[in-house]
Design a protein around this motif. Structure first.
Motif, PDB file in Angstrom:
ATOM      1  N   ILE A 226       0.897  -1.085  -0.266  1.00 31.38           N
ATOM      2  CA  ILE A 226      -0.056   0.177   0.011  1.00 31.38           C
ATOM      3  C   ILE A 226       0.751   0.976  -0.205  1.00 31.38           C
ATOM      4  N   CYS A 227      -0.044   2.150  -0.445  1.00 31.11           N
ATOM      5  CA  CYS A 227       1.642   3.543  -0.631  1.00 31.11           C
ATOM      6  C   CYS A 227      -0.066   4.716  -0.148  1.00 31.11           C
ATOM      7  N   ILE A 228       1.034   5.275   1.100  1.00 31.24           N
ATOM      8  CA  ILE A 228      -0.073   6.593   1.922  1.00 31.24           C
ATOM      9  C   ILE A 228       0.038   8.064   1.643  1.00 31.24           C
ATOM     10  N   GLY A 229      -0.267   8.933   1.576  1.00 31.32           N
ATOM     11  CA  GLY A 229       0.042   9.811   1.107  1.00 31.32           C
ATOM     12  C   GLY A 229       0.054  11.524   2.674  1.00 31.32           C
ATOM     13  N   PHE A 230       0.344  11.685   2.589  1.00 35.72           N
ATOM     14  CA  PHE A 230       0.492  12.887   3.281  1.00 35.72           C
ATOM     15  C   PHE A 230       0.395  14.530   3.241  1.00 35.72           C
ATOM     16  N   SER A 231       0.382  14.896   3.947  1.00 38.36           N
ATOM     17  CA  SER A 231       0.337  17.254   3.596  1.00 38.36           C
ATOM     18  C   SER A 231       1.468  16.879   4.751  1.00 38.36           C
ATOM     19  N   THR A 232       2.197  17.682   3.636  1.00 37.26           N
ATOM     20  CA  THR A 232       3.300  18.670   4.645  1.00 37.26           C
ATOM     21  C   THR A 232       2.962  19.922   4.675  1.00 37.26           C
ATOM     22  N   GLU A 233       1.426  20.062   4.589  1.00 39.85           N
ATOM     23  CA  GLU A 233       1.111  21.313   5.906  1.00 39.85           C
ATOM     24  C   GLU A 233       1.154  20.713   7.461  1.00 39.85           C
ATOM     25  N   TYR A 234       1.039  19.543   7.479  1.00 40.49           N
ATOM     26  CA  TYR A 234       1.385  19.195   9.260  1.00 40.49           C
ATOM     27  C   TYR A 234       1.808  18.932   9.795  1.00 40.49           C
ATOM     28  N   PRO A 235       2.728  19.209  11.027  1.00 39.64           N
ATOM     29  CA  PRO A 235       3.913  18.173  11.639  1.00 39.64           C
ATOM     30  C   PRO A 235       3.758  16.930  12.146  1.00 39.64           C
ATOM     31  N   PRO A 236       4.540  16.066  11.519  1.00 44.32           N
ATOM     32  CA  PRO A 236       6.119  16.100  11.621  1.00 44.32           C
ATOM     33  C   PRO A 236       6.084  16.195   9.703  1.00 44.32           C
ATOM     34  N   PHE A 237       5.408  16.215   8.714  1.00 44.73           N
ATOM     35  CA  PHE A 237       5.491  15.912   7.851  1.00 44.73           C
ATOM     36  C   PHE A 237       6.476  17.283   6.701  1.00 44.73           C
ATOM     37  N   SER A 238       5.808  18.413   7.608  1.00 48.63           N
ATOM     38  CA  SER A 238       6.019  20.048   7.129  1.00 48.63           C
ATOM     39  C   SER A 238       7.654  19.456   7.354  1.00 48.63           C
ATOM     40  N   LEU A 239       7.964  19.011   8.687  1.00 45.55           N
ATOM     41  CA  LEU A 239       9.316  18.849   8.432  1.00 45.55           C
ATOM     42  C   LEU A 239      10.682  18.417   7.780  1.00 45.55           C
ATOM     43  N   ALA A 240      10.442  17.450   6.433  1.00 44.38           N
ATOM     44  CA  ALA A 240      10.458  16.325   5.586  1.00 44.38           C
ATOM     45  C   ALA A 240      11.306  17.554   4.726  1.00 44.38           C
ATOM     46  N   LYS A 241      12.387  16.964   4.534  1.00 40.19           N
ATOM     47  CA  LYS A 241      14.196  17.874   3.450  1.00 40.19           C
ATOM     48  C   LYS A 241      13.896  16.143   2.491  1.00 40.19           C
ATOM     49  N   LYS A 242      13.946  17.072   1.373  1.00 37.49           N
ATOM     50  CA  LYS A 242      14.544  16.694  -0.061  1.00 37.49           C
ATOM     51  C   LYS A 242      16.009  15.985   0.229  1.00 37.49           C
ATOM     52  N   VAL A 243      16.211  14.330   0.077  1.00 34.10           N
ATOM     53  CA  VAL A 243      17.968  13.534  -0.144  1.00 34.10           C
ATOM     54  C   VAL A 243      18.299  14.384  -1.323  1.00 34.10           C
ATOM     55  N   ILE A 244      19.063  14.677  -0.855  1.00 37.37           N
ATOM     56  CA  ILE A 244      20.440  14.872  -2.342  1.00 37.37           C
ATOM     57  C   ILE A 244      21.168  13.766  -2.821  1.00 37.37           C
ATOM     58  N   TYR A 245      21.398  13.785  -4.514  1.00 38.45           N
ATOM     59  CA  TYR A 245      22.003  12.937  -5.213  1.00 38.45           C
ATOM     60  C   TYR A 245      23.075  13.069  -5.847  1.00 38.45           C
ATOM     61  N   SER A 246      24.325  12.014  -4.855  1.00 38.29           N
ATOM     62  CA  SER A 246      24.979  12.795  -5.372  1.00 38.29           C
ATOM     63  C   SER A 246      26.325  11.191  -5.633  1.00 38.29           C
ATOM     64  N   ASN A 247      27.286  11.325  -6.316  1.00 38.31           N
ATOM     65  CA  ASN A 247      28.746  11.009  -6.908  1.00 38.31           C
ATOM     66  C   ASN A 247      29.668  10.651  -5.599  1.00 38.31           C
ATOM     67  N   GLN A 248      29.702  11.501  -4.540  1.00 35.59           N
ATOM     68  CA  GLN A 248      30.443  12.170  -3.661  1.00 35.59           C
ATOM     69  C   GLN A 248      29.776  11.497  -2.532  1.00 35.59           C
ATOM     70  N   ARG A 249      30.334  10.808  -1.228  1.00 32.78           N
ATOM     71  CA  ARG A 249      29.596  10.464   0.283  1.00 32.78           C
ATOM     72  C   ARG A 249      30.524  12.082   0.794  1.00 32.78           C
ATOM     73  N   PRO A 250      29.839  12.343   1.546  1.00 33.72           N
ATOM     74  CA  PRO A 250      29.618  13.597   2.500  1.00 33.72           C
ATOM     75  C   PRO A 250      30.607  13.789   2.990  1.00 33.72           C
ATOM     76  N   GLU A 251      31.144  14.902   3.065  1.00 34.73           N
ATOM     77  CA  GLU A 251      32.832  15.139   4.179  1.00 34.73           C
ATOM     78  C   GLU A 251      32.243  15.671   5.604  1.00 34.73           C
ATOM     79  N   VAL A 252      32.517  15.926   6.717  1.00 38.16           N
ATOM     80  CA  VAL A 252      32.004  16.650   7.605  1.00 38.16           C
ATOM     81  C   VAL A 252      33.478  17.063   8.528  1.00 38.16           C
TER      82      VAL A 252
END
Length: 280
Positions: free
Chosen positions: A123-149
């Motif tokens: 099944i697939c369930i859809g949520f609105s980003t109008e409400y928390p915690p979904f309003s706090l969702a962030k897009k994943v970034i795709y890269s060939n390079q692993r992140p460095e800190v």
């Protein structure tokens, strides 16, 4: 801008069905990255500290008995080891203190239906980003390079650093169009800070209680059920599971759009056919 984001779920056991029904009651589970299927998760490395930064730190560790020349030799040696053997930022112990919910902006992804919804039986369930915690969702970034800190001597990872680590994935996963919500367990020092703040200003009690309750790492969290906007039954869903879910949805005091997925007869497409709430 408000939009809908989606979670694909399996229903292949009674436990999975129970977890899904929990969503209808406003409960969502945030999982530790240790349980994710990508071995590169949380694989960010520490960028080598500069020789100059090490030159400053060495006297604090070893005292001032080393000459400047020897300090530089030690700094160059440490710098070289960092470059040849990058160290991971996050240990397994730290990963156990982070909860993540993974979602997608795409409800019509054939691979997602296969990989995460039990070969279209889920099944697939859809949520609105109008409400928390979904309003706090962030897009994943795709890269060939692993992140460095950047190298730091503190044991505490900031929310910004955790976000960078958790929101960077290989380009191989780009098809998922993933969004993530992160629940980082607060350190004891952070909890103490907020409790002291509460003692100084009782007017902020609701905000602080909410913050403490919603930042405790992996586990179940409550959310506003009104954020649920749609449900999509997989094309191969078990009819008993479908009836159970529809029966539960019919008792809800809010509206949810419900669709049945069907495989197109001519093209490699999934069609969504809207069904009535009271269909059983």
């Amino acid at each position: 801008m408000t939009q809908n984001i989606y979670r694909y779920l399996s229903l292949n056991t009674e436990k999975h069905l129970e977890w899904f029904l929990g969503y209808l009651e406003g409960q969502a589970y945030f999982s530790s990255p240790l349980n994710f299927n990508d071995p590169f998760e949380m694989g960010a490395t520490i960028s080598p500290p500069s020789i100059e930064a090490l030159m400053i730190a060495i006297p604090e560790v070893h005292g001032n008995y080393l000459s400047k020349n020897n300090q530089r030799k030690v700094a160059e040696n440490v710098h070289s080891k960092f470059k040849s053997d990058p160290q991971k930022v996050v240990s397994e112990e730290r990963m156990q203190n982070i909860g993540v919910m993974c979602l997608s902006e795409d409800k019509n992804n054939k691979l997602m239906w296969s990989h995460y919804a039990d070969s279209h039986r889920g099944i697939c369930i859809g949520f609105s980003t109008e409400y928390p915690p979904f309003s706090l969702a962030k897009k994943v970034i795709y890269s060939n390079q692993r992140p460095e800190v950047p190298f730091a001597r503190s044991d505490t990872l900031s929310a910004e650093v955790i976000g960078k680590i958790l929101l960077t994935k290989s380009l191989d996963w780009e098809y998922e169009k993933e969004w993530r919500i992160i629940k980082r367990k607060l350190s004891e020092n952070e909890k103490l800070f907020y409790k002291e703040s509460l003692n100084k200003n009782s007017d902020s009690i609701d905000d602080i209680v909410d913050l403490l309750a919603n930042h405790d790492g992996p586990g179940l969290y409550n959310f506003n059920e009104s954020s649920i906007k749609s449900i999509y039954f997989g094309s191969r869903i078990d009819e008993n599971n479908k009836k159970t879910i529809l029966s539960r949805v019919n008792k809800l005091p809010f509206k949810i759009k419900i669709f049945q997925c069907e495989i197109d007869r001519r093209y490699f497409l999934i069609n969504f056919n809207k069904i009535n709430k009271n269909d059983k």
